[in-house]
Design a protein around this motif. Structure first.
Motif, PDB file in Angstrom:
ATOM      1  N   TYR A 202       9.830  -0.890  -0.175  1.00  0.00           N
ATOM      2  CA  TYR A 202       8.580  -0.979  -0.727  1.00  0.00           C
ATOM      3  C   TYR A 202       7.689  -2.266  -0.955  1.00  0.00           C
ATOM      4  O   TYR A 202       8.350  -3.601  -1.889  1.00  0.00           O
ATOM      5  CB  TYR A 202       9.520   0.060  -2.506  1.00  0.00           C
ATOM      6  CG  TYR A 202       8.758   0.182  -3.248  1.00  0.00           C
ATOM      7  CD1 TYR A 202       7.295   0.898  -3.701  1.00  0.00           C
ATOM      8  CD2 TYR A 202       9.219   0.610  -4.373  1.00  0.00           C
ATOM      9  CE1 TYR A 202       6.570   0.926  -4.392  1.00  0.00           C
ATOM     10  CE2 TYR A 202       8.240   0.739  -5.769  1.00  0.00           C
ATOM     11  CZ  TYR A 202       7.196   0.810  -5.792  1.00  0.00           C
ATOM     12  OH  TYR A 202       6.471   1.902  -6.345  1.00  0.00           O
TER      13      TYR A 202
ATOM     14  N   THR B 173      12.264  -4.087  -2.478  1.00  0.00           N
ATOM     15  CA  THR B 173      11.233  -4.154  -3.840  1.00  0.00           C
ATOM     16  C   THR B 173      10.490  -5.403  -3.191  1.00  0.00           C
ATOM     17  O   THR B 173      11.240  -6.314  -3.103  1.00  0.00           O
ATOM     18  CB  THR B 173      11.097  -3.855  -5.246  1.00  0.00           C
ATOM     19  OG1 THR B 173      11.367  -2.455  -4.833  1.00  0.00           O
ATOM     20  CG2 THR B 173       9.569  -3.627  -5.096  1.00  0.00           C
TER      21      THR B 173
ATOM     22  N   ALA C 208      11.460   3.007  -7.371  1.00  0.00           N
ATOM     23  CA  ALA C 208      12.652   2.334  -6.376  1.00  0.00           C
ATOM     24  C   ALA C 208      14.089   2.958  -6.981  1.00  0.00           C
ATOM     25  O   ALA C 208      15.204   3.113  -6.234  1.00  0.00           O
ATOM     26  CB  ALA C 208      12.841   0.470  -6.429  1.00  0.00           C
TER      27      ALA C 208
END
Length: 245
Positions: free
Chosen positions: A125, A148, A136
């Protein structure tokens, strides 16, 4: 009379061009400044796909992405604007959602049902430092591992351009376009600091989503128009409704 665009640069230029093509005069007052955050791809990590909720996340990695293995992965983009930015960087398999994080989440889940993505996949991400929702976390609850990487931050600006203040003082602004909650808050703070808050809130506020609209309503705006969908075409339609009811 002019429409005030508070969208960050460089996207504000594309918005201005679209408005001018529709016959509007435009003032630019970007209320957030883009700053990239250092990005390093962990070569040992194995990802099944990339997810992106903003074109800015891709701008943040642009200097580091050339010939990257990530370009071969499927990339799920929040909307067509972000998808176009991904294609421009060289991503080969870009799948756009319909403009918001809910649509993006559902698109990823649909890809599992269609067997084009494994549910056990690790997703990369690419995100901003300030997130409006925990995408997330939502995907993690549905069986994904989400890594992330923060690739940019948007820094609020504390003041309006002098030209914008003068235009408000002379009642030469006919509407304001808002693209995010953070930029709307920054605009309100800057208008208050410049002493033009009353003039700023007396005209139509055109917002890309209900969440953005709530910020300006809470500040006292009475003429608030919300785009029917979270995209610029719908926002321009809201502007037309505001000015030509």
């Amino acid at each position: 009379m002019a429409v005030l665009v508070t969208r960050p640069h460089p996207d504000d230029e594309a918005t201005a061009a679209g408005l001018r093509a529709r016959g509007f005069a435009v003032l630019l007052a970007p209320m957030l400044r883009f700053e990239p955050v250092g990005f390093h791809d962990d070569e040992d990590a194995r990802y099944g796909a990339v997810i992106v909720t903003s074109a800015n996340a891709l701008r943040g990695i642009a200097p580091h992405i050339k010939a990257s293995r990530l370009l071969k992965l499927p990339l799920f983009a929040v909307g067509e604007h972000t998808a176009a930015a991904a294609r421009g960087l060289g991503f080969e398999n870009v799948i756009p959602a319909n403009g918001d994080a809910t649509a993006l989440r559902d698109l990823v889940l649909a890809s599992v049902k269609a067997k084009t993505l494994k549910k056990a996949s690790t997703l990369l991400y690419l995100a901003g430092a300030d997130l409006a929702r925990d995408l997330a976390g939502e995907l993690s609850e549905r069986g994904f591992t989400v890594v992330t990487h923060t690739t940019y931050r948007m820094v609020p600006l504390s003041s309006l351009p002098r030209e914008t203040c003068d235009a408000f003082a002379a009642n030469r602004v006919e509407a304001v376009l808002h693209y995010s909650r953070r930029s709307a808050r920054a605009f309100l703070d800057a208008a208050r600091a410049a002493g033009v808050e009353i003039s700023a809130l007396a005209i139509p506020q055109c917002c890309i989503s209900p969440a953005v609209a709530s910020v300006v309503r809470d500040a006292g705006a009475m003429q608030v128009m919300v785009a029917a969908s979270p995209d610029e075409t719908a926002l321009f339609a809201a502007l037309d409704r505001a000015l030509h009811p």
